[in-house]
Motif scaffolding. Structure first.
Motif, short mmCIF file in Angstrom:
data_model
loop_
_atom_site.label_atom_id
_atom_site.label_comp_id
_atom_site.label_asym_id
_atom_site.label_seq_id
_atom_site.Cartn_x
_atom_site.Cartn_y
_atom_site.Cartn_z
N VAL A 173 0.88 -1.16 0.00
CA VAL A 173 0.00 0.00 0.00
C VAL A 173 0.92 1.22 0.00
O VAL A 173 2.03 1.18 0.54
CB VAL A 173 -0.91 -0.01 1.25
N LYS A 174 0.45 2.31 -0.58
CA LYS A 174 1.30 3.49 -0.69
C LYS A 174 1.76 3.98 0.68
O LYS A 174 2.89 4.43 0.84
CB LYS A 174 0.55 4.60 -1.43
N ALA A 175 0.94 3.86 1.70
CA ALA A 175 1.32 4.29 3.05
C ALA A 175 2.50 3.46 3.57
O ALA A 175 3.40 3.99 4.24
CB ALA A 175 0.13 4.17 3.99
N ASP A 176 2.51 2.17 3.23
CA ASP A 176 3.62 1.32 3.65
C ASP A 176 4.92 1.73 2.96
O ASP A 176 5.98 1.73 3.57
CB ASP A 176 3.33 -0.15 3.33
N LEU A 177 4.81 2.09 1.68
CA LEU A 177 6.00 2.52 0.94
C LEU A 177 6.52 3.85 1.47
O LEU A 177 7.74 4.06 1.53
CB LEU A 177 5.69 2.62 -0.56
N THR A 178 5.61 4.74 1.86
CA THR A 178 6.02 6.02 2.44
C THR A 178 6.77 5.77 3.75
O THR A 178 7.83 6.35 4.00
CB THR A 178 4.79 6.92 2.70
#
Length: 110
Positions: free
Chosen positions: A90-95
């Motif tokens: 998920v994009k939040a995890d990548l951030t």
């Protein structure tokens, strides 16, 4: 030789006094001194060893305390990477992973 008087040294019998007087007191002292020195040396070596060991342990404890935050950072990174490996990203995890990567680089510079 201190056990003999001056008159005894002048006589021919004085050689027996000098030989008898010089051997008895000197034989006892070096034997006692040797054992005392050995025991003292062993105590000194033992105390130096344990003192050096305490200094080494203290330095390791300081170093571990200094690196504790880095270890926690790496543990947190491993948890997130395990999560990403097992599920879809998920994009939040990548951030969050990008933030951790930045903190890891900062820790590496220290």
């Amino acid at each position: 030789m201190s056990n003999c008087t001056a008159s005894q040294l002048a006589d021919k019998a004085s050689s027996a006094c000098a030989i008898a007087g010089s051997g008895t007191s000197q034989d006892a002292f070096p034997g006692t001194w040797t054992w005392t020195a050995v025991v003292g040396l062993a105590a000194l070596v033992t105390s130096i060893y344990f003192s050096a060991d305490q200094v080494r342990k203290s330095q390791r404890a300081k170093q571990a305390k200094r690196f504790q935050s880095d270890y926690e950072l790496l543990n947190e990174t491993v948890v997130i990477l395990d999560k990403l490996a097992s599920t879809a990203a998920v994009k939040a995890d990548l951030t969050r992973l990008g933030e951790l990567l930045s903190r890891i680089k900062q820790a590496e510079r220290r």
